[in-house]
Write a protein that holds these residues in place. Structure first.
Motif, PDB file in Angstrom:
ATOM      1  N   LEU A 105      44.669  53.160  34.478  1.00  0.00           N
ATOM      2  CA  LEU A 105      45.395  51.937  34.139  1.00  0.00           C
ATOM      3  C   LEU A 105      46.813  51.944  34.695  1.00  0.00           C
ATOM      4  CD1 LEU A 105      44.139  51.408  30.484  1.00  0.00           C
ATOM      5  CD2 LEU A 105      43.330  50.278  32.581  1.00  0.00           C
ATOM      6  N   GLN A 106      47.435  53.099  34.761  1.00  0.00           N
ATOM      7  CA  GLN A 106      48.786  53.172  35.345  1.00  0.00           C
ATOM      8  C   GLN A 106      48.773  52.735  36.807  1.00  0.00           C
ATOM      9  OE1 GLN A 106      49.869  57.241  34.343  1.00  0.00           O
ATOM     10  NE2 GLN A 106      51.285  56.515  32.768  1.00  0.00           N
ATOM     11  N   ARG A 107      47.694  53.018  37.523  1.00  0.00           N
ATOM     12  CA  ARG A 107      47.594  52.596  38.926  1.00  0.00           C
ATOM     13  C   ARG A 107      47.525  51.079  39.060  1.00  0.00           C
ATOM     14  NH1 ARG A 107      43.764  57.019  39.354  1.00  0.00           N
ATOM     15  NH2 ARG A 107      42.105  55.471  39.323  1.00  0.00           N
ATOM     16  N   LYS A 108      47.187  50.376  37.992  1.00  0.00           N
ATOM     17  CA  LYS A 108      47.073  48.923  38.027  1.00  0.00           C
ATOM     18  C   LYS A 108      48.367  48.218  37.615  1.00  0.00           C
ATOM     19  CE  LYS A 108      42.221  49.130  36.651  1.00  0.00           C
ATOM     20  NZ  LYS A 108      41.728  49.131  38.001  1.00  0.00           N
ATOM     21  N   LEU A 109      49.355  48.950  37.145  1.00  0.00           N
ATOM     22  CA  LEU A 109      50.557  48.335  36.592  1.00  0.00           C
ATOM     23  C   LEU A 109      51.345  47.500  37.598  1.00  0.00           C
ATOM     24  CD1 LEU A 109      51.912  51.214  34.333  1.00  0.00           C
ATOM     25  CD2 LEU A 109      50.983  49.011  33.571  1.00  0.00           C
ATOM     26  N   GLY A 116      57.082  41.909  49.890  1.00  0.00           N
ATOM     27  CA  GLY A 116      57.473  43.314  49.801  1.00  0.00           C
ATOM     28  C   GLY A 116      57.964  43.739  48.432  1.00  0.00           C
ATOM     29  N   LYS A 117      58.234  42.799  47.564  1.00  0.00           N
ATOM     30  CA  LYS A 117      58.681  43.140  46.215  1.00  0.00           C
ATOM     31  C   LYS A 117      57.509  43.647  45.384  1.00  0.00           C
ATOM     32  CE  LYS A 117      62.619  40.065  46.074  1.00  0.00           C
ATOM     33  NZ  LYS A 117      63.340  39.039  45.331  1.00  0.00           N
ATOM     34  N   ILE A 118      57.833  44.378  44.332  1.00  0.00           N
ATOM     35  CA  ILE A 118      56.832  44.925  43.429  1.00  0.00           C
ATOM     36  C   ILE A 118      56.824  44.089  42.145  1.00  0.00           C
ATOM     37  CG2 ILE A 118      56.117  46.951  42.086  1.00  0.00           C
ATOM     38  CD1 ILE A 118      55.884  47.334  45.109  1.00  0.00           C
ATOM     39  N   ALA A 119      55.623  43.722  41.700  1.00  0.00           N
ATOM     40  CA  ALA A 119      55.474  42.933  40.474  1.00  0.00           C
ATOM     41  C   ALA A 119      54.672  43.743  39.454  1.00  0.00           C
ATOM     42  CB  ALA A 119      54.757  41.623  40.762  1.00  0.00           C
ATOM     43  N   LEU A 120      55.115  43.709  38.215  1.00  0.00           N
ATOM     44  CA  LEU A 120      54.374  44.297  37.112  1.00  0.00           C
ATOM     45  C   LEU A 120      53.256  43.334  36.731  1.00  0.00           C
ATOM     46  CD1 LEU A 120      54.161  46.485  34.853  1.00  0.00           C
ATOM     47  CD2 LEU A 120      55.649  45.015  33.493  1.00  0.00           C
ATOM     48  N   ILE A 121      52.034  43.824  36.675  1.00  0.00           N
ATOM     49  CA  ILE A 121      50.877  43.004  36.331  1.00  0.00           C
ATOM     50  C   ILE A 121      50.524  43.278  34.865  1.00  0.00           C
ATOM     51  CG2 ILE A 121      48.489  42.422  36.878  1.00  0.00           C
ATOM     52  CD1 ILE A 121      50.459  41.880  39.181  1.00  0.00           C
ATOM     53  N   ARG A 122      50.694  42.278  34.021  1.00  0.00           N
ATOM     54  CA  ARG A 122      50.466  42.422  32.569  1.00  0.00           C
ATOM     55  C   ARG A 122      48.981  42.229  32.228  1.00  0.00           C
ATOM     56  NH1 ARG A 122      54.288  42.187  28.812  1.00  0.00           N
ATOM     57  NH2 ARG A 122      52.934  40.901  27.511  1.00  0.00           N
ATOM     58  N   PHE A 123      48.123  43.033  32.821  1.00  0.00           N
ATOM     59  CA  PHE A 123      46.682  42.885  32.625  1.00  0.00           C
ATOM     60  C   PHE A 123      46.245  43.147  31.186  1.00  0.00           C
ATOM     61  CE2 PHE A 123      47.548  47.181  34.093  1.00  0.00           C
ATOM     62  CZ  PHE A 123      46.912  47.943  33.121  1.00  0.00           C
ATOM     63  N   TRP A 124      47.076  43.776  30.378  1.00  0.00           N
ATOM     64  CA  TRP A 124      46.745  44.055  28.982  1.00  0.00           C
ATOM     65  C   TRP A 124      46.946  42.837  28.081  1.00  0.00           C
ATOM     66  CZ3 TRP A 124      50.926  45.882  31.630  1.00  0.00           C
ATOM     67  CH2 TRP A 124      52.193  45.472  31.186  1.00  0.00           C
ATOM     68  N   ASP A 125      47.507  41.773  28.628  1.00  0.00           N
ATOM     69  CA  ASP A 125      47.745  40.544  27.883  1.00  0.00           C
ATOM     70  C   ASP A 125      46.633  39.559  28.233  1.00  0.00           C
ATOM     71  OD1 ASP A 125      48.607  37.957  27.107  1.00  0.00           O
ATOM     72  OD2 ASP A 125      50.718  38.474  27.404  1.00  0.00           O
ATOM     73  N   PRO A 126      45.814  39.138  27.248  1.00  0.00           N
ATOM     74  CA  PRO A 126      44.712  38.222  27.562  1.00  0.00           C
ATOM     75  C   PRO A 126      45.162  36.943  28.265  1.00  0.00           C
ATOM     76  CG  PRO A 126      44.518  39.035  25.320  1.00  0.00           C
ATOM     77  CD  PRO A 126      45.850  39.510  25.844  1.00  0.00           C
ATOM     78  N   ARG A 127      46.401  36.498  28.027  1.00  0.00           N
ATOM     79  CA  ARG A 127      46.907  35.292  28.686  1.00  0.00           C
ATOM     80  C   ARG A 127      47.086  35.522  30.184  1.00  0.00           C
ATOM     81  NH1 ARG A 127      52.120  34.781  25.039  1.00  0.00           N
ATOM     82  NH2 ARG A 127      52.072  36.931  25.786  1.00  0.00           N
ATOM     83  N   VAL A 128      47.231  36.770  30.595  1.00  0.00           N
ATOM     84  CA  VAL A 128      47.358  37.118  32.011  1.00  0.00           C
ATOM     85  C   VAL A 128      46.009  37.578  32.559  1.00  0.00           C
ATOM     86  CG1 VAL A 128      48.467  38.707  33.643  1.00  0.00           C
ATOM     87  CG2 VAL A 128      49.793  37.709  31.767  1.00  0.00           C
ATOM     88  N   PHE A 129      45.269  38.317  31.763  1.00  0.00           N
ATOM     89  CA  PHE A 129      43.995  38.882  32.208  1.00  0.00           C
ATOM     90  C   PHE A 129      43.049  37.797  32.735  1.00  0.00           C
ATOM     91  CE2 PHE A 129      39.669  40.280  31.856  1.00  0.00           C
ATOM     92  CZ  PHE A 129      39.693  41.609  32.223  1.00  0.00           C
ATOM     93  N   THR A 143      37.111  45.746  42.578  1.00  0.00           N
ATOM     94  CA  THR A 143      38.152  46.717  42.890  1.00  0.00           C
ATOM     95  C   THR A 143      39.125  46.887  41.731  1.00  0.00           C
ATOM     96  OG1 THR A 143      37.999  46.216  45.248  1.00  0.00           O
ATOM     97  CG2 THR A 143      40.024  47.263  44.502  1.00  0.00           C
ATOM     98  N   TYR A 144      39.579  45.792  41.163  1.00  0.00           N
ATOM     99  CA  TYR A 144      40.611  45.861  40.138  1.00  0.00           C
ATOM    100  C   TYR A 144      40.066  46.246  38.760  1.00  0.00           C
ATOM    101  CZ  TYR A 144      45.122  44.931  38.028  1.00  0.00           C
ATOM    102  OH  TYR A 144      46.320  45.076  37.382  1.00  0.00           O
ATOM    103  N   PHE A 145      38.923  45.695  38.385  1.00  0.00           N
ATOM    104  CA  PHE A 145      38.410  45.886  37.029  1.00  0.00           C
ATOM    105  C   PHE A 145      37.214  46.826  36.935  1.00  0.00           C
ATOM    106  CE2 PHE A 145      40.261  41.537  37.011  1.00  0.00           C
ATOM    107  CZ  PHE A 145      41.292  41.789  36.130  1.00  0.00           C
ATOM    108  N   GLY A 146      36.608  47.195  38.049  1.00  0.00           N
ATOM    109  CA  GLY A 146      35.339  47.905  38.047  1.00  0.00           C
ATOM    110  C   GLY A 146      35.354  49.341  37.579  1.00  0.00           C
ATOM    111  N   ASP A 147      36.516  49.965  37.477  1.00  0.00           N
ATOM    112  CA  ASP A 147      36.542  51.362  37.042  1.00  0.00           C
ATOM    113  C   ASP A 147      36.554  51.507  35.520  1.00  0.00           C
ATOM    114  OD1 ASP A 147      39.104  50.344  36.928  1.00  0.00           O
ATOM    115  OD2 ASP A 147      39.938  51.750  38.376  1.00  0.00           O
ATOM    116  N   VAL A 148      36.480  50.390  34.807  1.00  0.00           N
ATOM    117  CA  VAL A 148      36.281  50.375  33.357  1.00  0.00           C
ATOM    118  C   VAL A 148      34.968  49.618  33.147  1.00  0.00           C
ATOM    119  CG1 VAL A 148      37.153  49.468  31.173  1.00  0.00           C
ATOM    120  CG2 VAL A 148      38.740  50.466  32.819  1.00  0.00           C
ATOM    121  N   ASP A 149      34.066  50.182  32.341  1.00  0.00           N
ATOM    122  CA  ASP A 149      32.740  49.572  32.179  1.00  0.00           C
ATOM    123  C   ASP A 149      32.822  48.148  31.635  1.00  0.00           C
ATOM    124  OD1 ASP A 149      30.387  51.871  32.391  1.00  0.00           O
ATOM    125  OD2 ASP A 149      32.386  52.648  31.943  1.00  0.00           O
ATOM    126  N   GLU A 150      33.612  47.963  30.571  1.00  0.00           N
ATOM    127  CA  GLU A 150      33.776  46.624  30.028  1.00  0.00           C
ATOM    128  C   GLU A 150      35.182  46.423  29.502  1.00  0.00           C
ATOM    129  OE1 GLU A 150      29.295  45.279  28.792  1.00  0.00           O
ATOM    130  OE2 GLU A 150      30.835  45.226  27.233  1.00  0.00           O
TER     131      GLU A 150
END
Length: 166
Positions: A105-109, A116-129, A143-150
């Motif tokens: 999950l840290q690799r997805k942050l 070129g800027k870096i953005a924090l992706i709030r994937f843990w927030d259902p409003r963003v997910f 690629t992004y979600f497949g390493d977690v089963d569900e």
């Protein structure tokens, strides 16, 4: 507690994947605002995703991974209440142990933007997910979600999930 419908789903999945584990991905600031206390690290059961990253000073307010089977009931019991009240909980099913999941999950942050800027992706927030998932094509989703089963969450009062079992 983990919602009953998710417990049933997890048990069905465990019939073919007995090593499947359940975790909660919790927004630290939502937890603190709702319950009036911050989450605290418990070795092997409760981990801050920002720990060990450049965002470590914000670890308490950031996302946390909680093994819903292992920690004391005081941490896990109120999570379904938090999920109903605020956009602060996602449920993850995976065969990964908690340390491996934290690394995954840290690799997805962070994501590099076209400028070129870096953005924090709030994937843990259902409003963003949900919008993030919908914005990706099938390959991007794998690629992004497949390493977690569900991945399970509640958005606008409706339960959703992303699964590579379906």
């Amino acid at each position: 507690m983990i919602p009953a419908s998710l417990v049933e789903r997890l048990e069905r999945l465990r019939a073919s994947a007995p090593g499947l584990r359940a975790y909660a991905l919790v927004d630290g600031i939502q937890y603190e605002q709702h319950f009036g206390r911050a989450l605290r690290r418990r070795w092997g059961t409760v981990h801050a995703l920002f720990a060990g990253t450049e965002d470590e000073p914000l670890a308490e307010a950031g996302p946390w991974v909680i093994d819903v089977v292992q920690p004391d009931v005081g941490v896990v019991a109120p999570l379904d209440d938090l999920e109903e009240a605020r956009p602060g909980v996602m449920w993850l099913f995976t065969t990964q142990d908690i340390e491996s999941l934290v690394t995954t999950l840290q690799r997805k942050l962070n994501s590099k933007l076209p400028n070129g800027k870096i953005a924090l992706i709030r994937f843990w927030d259902p409003r963003v997910f949900v919008p993030l998932f919908n914005a990706l094509d099938m390959e991007g989703r794998r690629t992004y979600f497949g390493d977690v089963d569900e991945w399970h969450g509640l958005a606008d009062g409706k339960r959703f999930h992303v699964s590579h079992h379906a």
